[in-house]
Scaffold this motif. Structure first.
Motif, PDB file in Angstrom:
ATOM      1  N   LEU A 100       0.811  -1.217   0.000  1.00 59.21           N
ATOM      2  CA  LEU A 100       0.000   0.000   0.000  1.00 59.21           C
ATOM      3  C   LEU A 100       0.846   1.269   0.000  1.00 59.21           C
ATOM      4  O   LEU A 100       0.296   2.371  -0.048  1.00 59.21           O
ATOM      5  CB  LEU A 100      -0.926   0.000   1.223  1.00 59.21           C
ATOM      6  N   GLY A 101       2.157   1.100   0.065  1.00 58.07           N
ATOM      7  CA  GLY A 101       3.034   2.259   0.049  1.00 58.07           C
ATOM      8  C   GLY A 101       3.286   2.757  -1.360  1.00 58.07           C
ATOM      9  O   GLY A 101       2.763   2.224  -2.342  1.00 58.07           O
ATOM     10  N   PRO A 102       4.104   3.815  -1.478  1.00 60.53           N
ATOM     11  CA  PRO A 102       4.401   4.366  -2.800  1.00 60.53           C
ATOM     12  C   PRO A 102       5.270   3.413  -3.616  1.00 60.53           C
ATOM     13  O   PRO A 102       5.957   2.553  -3.065  1.00 60.53           O
ATOM     14  CB  PRO A 102       5.150   5.663  -2.474  1.00 60.53           C
ATOM     15  N   GLY A 103       5.230   3.572  -4.926  1.00 62.33           N
ATOM     16  CA  GLY A 103       6.057   2.750  -5.804  1.00 62.33           C
ATOM     17  C   GLY A 103       5.351   1.490  -6.245  1.00 62.33           C
ATOM     18  O   GLY A 103       4.232   1.179  -5.828  1.00 62.33           O
ATOM     19  N   GLU A 104       6.035   0.749  -7.127  1.00 61.82           N
ATOM     20  CA  GLU A 104       5.503  -0.502  -7.654  1.00 61.82           C
ATOM     21  C   GLU A 104       6.010  -1.671  -6.816  1.00 61.82           C
ATOM     22  O   GLU A 104       7.214  -1.861  -6.678  1.00 61.82           O
ATOM     23  CB  GLU A 104       5.932  -0.677  -9.117  1.00 61.82           C
ATOM     24  N   HIS A 105       5.076  -2.432  -6.271  1.00 59.29           N
ATOM     25  CA  HIS A 105       5.447  -3.567  -5.418  1.00 59.29           C
ATOM     26  C   HIS A 105       4.621  -4.795  -5.792  1.00 59.29           C
ATOM     27  O   HIS A 105       4.041  -5.459  -4.936  1.00 59.29           O
ATOM     28  CB  HIS A 105       5.248  -3.219  -3.946  1.00 59.29           C
ATOM     29  N   GLN A 106       4.573  -5.100  -7.078  1.00 56.94           N
ATOM     30  CA  GLN A 106       3.751  -6.222  -7.535  1.00 56.94           C
ATOM     31  C   GLN A 106       4.268  -7.562  -7.042  1.00 56.94           C
ATOM     32  O   GLN A 106       3.499  -8.512  -6.922  1.00 56.94           O
ATOM     33  CB  GLN A 106       3.695  -6.232  -9.063  1.00 56.94           C
ATOM     34  N   THR A 107       5.558  -7.653  -6.751  1.00 54.99           N
ATOM     35  CA  THR A 107       6.145  -8.950  -6.405  1.00 54.99           C
ATOM     36  C   THR A 107       6.499  -9.079  -4.928  1.00 54.99           C
ATOM     37  O   THR A 107       7.056 -10.100  -4.531  1.00 54.99           O
ATOM     38  CB  THR A 107       7.425  -9.200  -7.234  1.00 54.99           C
ATOM     39  N   ILE A 108       6.199  -8.080  -4.095  1.00 53.90           N
ATOM     40  CA  ILE A 108       6.646  -8.124  -2.702  1.00 53.90           C
ATOM     41  C   ILE A 108       6.026  -9.290  -1.944  1.00 53.90           C
ATOM     42  O   ILE A 108       6.696  -9.937  -1.122  1.00 53.90           O
ATOM     43  CB  ILE A 108       6.338  -6.780  -1.980  1.00 53.90           C
ATOM     44  N   ALA A 109       4.753  -9.602  -2.206  1.00 54.92           N
ATOM     45  CA  ALA A 109       4.129 -10.738  -1.518  1.00 54.92           C
ATOM     46  C   ALA A 109       4.802 -12.037  -1.925  1.00 54.92           C
ATOM     47  O   ALA A 109       5.107 -12.896  -1.080  1.00 54.92           O
ATOM     48  CB  ALA A 109       2.635 -10.777  -1.834  1.00 54.92           C
ATOM     49  N   ARG A 110       5.027 -12.207  -3.232  1.00 52.34           N
ATOM     50  CA  ARG A 110       5.688 -13.419  -3.717  1.00 52.34           C
ATOM     51  C   ARG A 110       7.085 -13.545  -3.124  1.00 52.34           C
ATOM     52  O   ARG A 110       7.464 -14.613  -2.622  1.00 52.34           O
ATOM     53  CB  ARG A 110       5.775 -13.365  -5.247  1.00 52.34           C
ATOM     54  N   ASP A 111       7.861 -12.457  -3.186  1.00 57.43           N
ATOM     55  CA  ASP A 111       9.235 -12.506  -2.695  1.00 57.43           C
ATOM     56  C   ASP A 111       9.287 -12.764  -1.193  1.00 57.43           C
ATOM     57  O   ASP A 111      10.156 -13.497  -0.710  1.00 57.43           O
ATOM     58  CB  ASP A 111       9.949 -11.191  -3.021  1.00 57.43           C
ATOM     59  N   SER A 112       8.353 -12.164  -0.448  1.00 59.28           N
ATOM     60  CA  SER A 112       8.345 -12.332   1.010  1.00 59.28           C
ATOM     61  C   SER A 112       7.979 -13.755   1.408  1.00 59.28           C
ATOM     62  O   SER A 112       8.644 -14.361   2.255  1.00 59.28           O
ATOM     63  CB  SER A 112       7.380 -11.340   1.654  1.00 59.28           C
ATOM     64  N   VAL A 113       6.917 -14.293   0.809  1.00 60.96           N
ATOM     65  CA  VAL A 113       6.492 -15.648   1.172  1.00 60.96           C
ATOM     66  C   VAL A 113       7.535 -16.669   0.728  1.00 60.96           C
ATOM     67  O   VAL A 113       7.792 -17.658   1.421  1.00 60.96           O
ATOM     68  CB  VAL A 113       5.110 -15.971   0.562  1.00 60.96           C
ATOM     69  N   MET A 114       8.158 -16.440  -0.439  1.00 60.52           N
ATOM     70  CA  MET A 114       9.230 -17.340  -0.883  1.00 60.52           C
ATOM     71  C   MET A 114      10.398 -17.288   0.096  1.00 60.52           C
ATOM     72  O   MET A 114      10.955 -18.332   0.480  1.00 60.52           O
ATOM     73  CB  MET A 114       9.687 -16.933  -2.285  1.00 60.52           C
ATOM     74  N   ALA A 115      10.771 -16.072   0.509  1.00 57.87           N
ATOM     75  CA  ALA A 115      11.866 -15.928   1.472  1.00 57.87           C
ATOM     76  C   ALA A 115      11.516 -16.589   2.799  1.00 57.87           C
ATOM     77  O   ALA A 115      12.352 -17.273   3.405  1.00 57.87           O
ATOM     78  CB  ALA A 115      12.181 -14.449   1.682  1.00 57.87           C
ATOM     79  N   VAL A 116      10.281 -16.394   3.255  1.00 60.64           N
ATOM     80  CA  VAL A 116       9.832 -17.038   4.492  1.00 60.64           C
ATOM     81  C   VAL A 116       9.932 -18.556   4.369  1.00 60.64           C
ATOM     82  O   VAL A 116      10.400 -19.242   5.288  1.00 60.64           O
ATOM     83  CB  VAL A 116       8.383 -16.622   4.816  1.00 60.64           C
ATOM     84  N   SER A 117       9.511 -19.089   3.233  1.00 62.11           N
ATOM     85  CA  SER A 117       9.550 -20.542   3.027  1.00 62.11           C
ATOM     86  C   SER A 117      10.972 -21.068   3.118  1.00 62.11           C
ATOM     87  O   SER A 117      11.250 -22.081   3.782  1.00 62.11           O
ATOM     88  CB  SER A 117       8.953 -20.898   1.662  1.00 62.11           C
ATOM     89  N   MET A 118      11.908 -20.392   2.449  1.00 61.30           N
ATOM     90  CA  MET A 118      13.299 -20.838   2.466  1.00 61.30           C
ATOM     91  C   MET A 118      13.939 -20.656   3.839  1.00 61.30           C
ATOM     92  O   MET A 118      14.694 -21.519   4.307  1.00 61.30           O
ATOM     93  CB  MET A 118      14.097 -20.064   1.407  1.00 61.30           C
ATOM     94  N   ILE A 119      13.646 -19.528   4.485  1.00 58.64           N
ATOM     95  CA  ILE A 119      14.234 -19.268   5.804  1.00 58.64           C
ATOM     96  C   ILE A 119      13.731 -20.279   6.821  1.00 58.64           C
ATOM     97  O   ILE A 119      14.512 -20.866   7.585  1.00 58.64           O
ATOM     98  CB  ILE A 119      13.928 -17.826   6.249  1.00 58.64           C
ATOM     99  N   ILE A 120      12.423 -20.512   6.834  1.00 58.16           N
ATOM    100  CA  ILE A 120      11.858 -21.406   7.847  1.00 58.16           C
ATOM    101  C   ILE A 120      12.244 -22.854   7.583  1.00 58.16           C
ATOM    102  O   ILE A 120      12.778 -23.554   8.447  1.00 58.16           O
ATOM    103  CB  ILE A 120      10.326 -21.266   7.889  1.00 58.16           C
ATOM    104  N   MET A 121      11.949 -23.341   6.368  1.00 58.79           N
ATOM    105  CA  MET A 121      12.110 -24.773   6.106  1.00 58.79           C
ATOM    106  C   MET A 121      13.559 -25.193   5.922  1.00 58.79           C
ATOM    107  O   MET A 121      13.870 -26.389   6.045  1.00 58.79           O
ATOM    108  CB  MET A 121      11.294 -25.177   4.878  1.00 58.79           C
ATOM    109  N   ASN A 122      14.455 -24.249   5.649  1.00 64.62           N
ATOM    110  CA  ASN A 122      15.855 -24.633   5.452  1.00 64.62           C
ATOM    111  C   ASN A 122      16.785 -24.042   6.510  1.00 64.62           C
ATOM    112  O   ASN A 122      17.463 -24.782   7.220  1.00 64.62           O
ATOM    113  CB  ASN A 122      16.314 -24.221   4.052  1.00 64.62           C
ATOM    114  N   LEU A 123      16.798 -22.707   6.641  1.00 66.69           N
ATOM    115  CA  LEU A 123      17.748 -22.097   7.578  1.00 66.69           C
ATOM    116  C   LEU A 123      17.386 -22.395   9.028  1.00 66.69           C
ATOM    117  O   LEU A 123      18.203 -22.925   9.794  1.00 66.69           O
ATOM    118  CB  LEU A 123      17.821 -20.590   7.344  1.00 66.69           C
ATOM    119  N   VAL A 124      16.146 -22.067   9.420  1.00 66.98           N
ATOM    120  CA  VAL A 124      15.750 -22.251  10.824  1.00 66.98           C
ATOM    121  C   VAL A 124      15.702 -23.730  11.190  1.00 66.98           C
ATOM    122  O   VAL A 124      16.247 -24.148  12.223  1.00 66.98           O
ATOM    123  CB  VAL A 124      14.390 -21.577  11.094  1.00 66.98           C
ATOM    124  N   VAL A 125      15.053 -24.535  10.351  1.00 65.40           N
ATOM    125  CA  VAL A 125      14.994 -25.976  10.619  1.00 65.40           C
ATOM    126  C   VAL A 125      16.398 -26.573  10.619  1.00 65.40           C
ATOM    127  O   VAL A 125      16.740 -27.391  11.478  1.00 65.40           O
ATOM    128  CB  VAL A 125      14.101 -26.682   9.580  1.00 65.40           C
TER     129      VAL A 125
END
Length: 379
Positions: A100-125
């Motif tokens: 909802l902020g300024p600028g184009e952020h069409q991929t922020i949800a995809r990038d965030s959830v992908m990063a969360v998936s990799m961080i949780i299932m690989n780094l943290v685990v």
């Protein structure tokens, strides 16, 4: 417990410092807002961004602390669910603030959830398995619970990253498909929660907990806990909300500064999602490693896989709804490289937790896969 004693046990000095820091930072940003409207020098911009990130992280630690107190009082799976939902809610808040902020952020949800998936299932685990496996050679998770999590993750992550390439236009769901996916994901996640807290709750408890129940004193039912500790539970819930609100209010400024900072650096767009994921899951990472060191391998799965199920189950409907309300396209379809990494991660998770015991070798494999993901972000 007398009310004054209860307040002192909940409103500790650390909790008060977190509250003052969070709300004081928000008031300071409002007071100096006119000075921040112009283009800030790069060192000042990064210093201010770092300060906001630190405050958000401190408040997030406070949220996790209160959620842990609630978790210990309520017991699994209810307590862990409170903790994972709190973390997932912070993730959704930060993603929504960027969208909802300024600028184009069409991929922020995809990038965030992908990063969360990799961080949780690989780094943290991975770190948890190495730390816990070195101390406890015979660690085992409840296979039924891990299997339920993996079933949900295969479906939710496919809806998030794979299906938009086939059911959408340019990697984004069209309005009819988006509405359908919102309804389906909400229904699936609600059904999962109902089963997790009801008929299948033993699937998410430590191995041997069911047999131990015959010899150990039975744990009070949730209703009895609510009745006996209503004051403490209400106080901690209110404190948790009071710590979440500064995160919500500061996330808008963080999003603007992060966007400007990465743009000046010429950094990859996906790096914003990685930073958001790392901010949100730092407190839970510490909690997960503690659980592994204590030999609670199913709690590790509940914290990690449960948090990811909650994140996907809440984030997908939230971002699609924001896209529908704002008329903006939400790009979700992932690249072939990231889809390969995600598939390998799910396969490795299945191999790890289906073994008779998990070992540090399993953990090292997960950490290695996260390192490959890190290289792919900058490739």
């Amino acid at each position: 417990m007398p009310r004054s004693t209860l307040l002192r046990s909940v409103l500790t000095r650390t909790a008060l410092v977190r509250l003052v820091l969070g709300w004081g930072s928000f008031v300071a940003l409002i007071a100096f807002a006119p000075l921040l409207e112009g283009e800030l020098p790069t060192p000042v911009l990064w210093l201010l961004l770092a300060a906001i990130v630190v405050v958000i992280a401190v408040c997030a630690f406070g949220v996790v602390t209160e959620a842990e107190h609630l978790a210990r009082r309520l017991g699994d799976p209810y307590g862990t669910l409170v903790l994972t939902l709190s973390i997932a809610a912070i993730e959704v808040i930060l993603i929504a603030a960027v969208m909802l902020g300024p600028g184009e952020h069409q991929t922020i949800a995809r990038d965030s959830v992908m990063a969360v998936s990799m961080i949780i299932m690989n780094l943290v685990v991975g770190v948890a398995l190495i730390a816990g496996g070195l101390r406890h050679p015979g660690l085992r998770a409840n296979r039924d619970g891990v299997s339920a999590y993996l079933g949900m993750l295969i479906v939710l992550l496919s809806i998030a990253f794979a299906f938009p390439a086939f059911l959408g236009d340019g990697g984004a769901y069209g309005p009819p498909a988006a509405i359908g996916m919102i309804v389906l994901v909400v229904l699936l996640y609600a059904f999962f929660l109902q089963r997790q807290m009801g008929p299948q709750k033993t699937d998410f408890q430590e191995v041997g907990a069911r047999s131990d129940a015959d010899s150990a004193p039975s744990r009070p039912a949730v209703r009895a806990v609510l009745a006996a500790h209503r004051g403490e539970l209400v106080a901690r819930t209110l404190l948790l909300l009071a710590l979440v609100l500064p995160i919500v209010l500061l996330s808008h400024d963080m999003a603007m500064l992060l966007d400007a900072g990465l743009d000046r650096l010429g950094a990859p767009v996906a790096l914003a999602g990685v930073l958001i994921a790392m901010i949100v899951f730092l407190p839970e990472t510490i909690t997960t490693v503690r659980a592994a060191l204590g030999g609670e391998m199913q709690r590790v799965s509940n914290l990690c896989h449960g948090a990811l199920v909650s994140t996907a189950g809440l984030t997908i409907p939230a971002v699609l709804t924001i896209g529908l309300l704002t008329g903006e396209s939400v790009l979700l379809a992932e690249s072939p490289v990231n889809l390969l990494l995600l598939g390998l991660t799910l396969a490795l998770t299945m191999a790890t937790f289906s073994a008779r015991r998990v070992t540090p070798v399993h953990g090292a494999a997960h950490v290695m896969l996260f390192a490959v993901y890190g290289l792919s972000v900058f490739a």
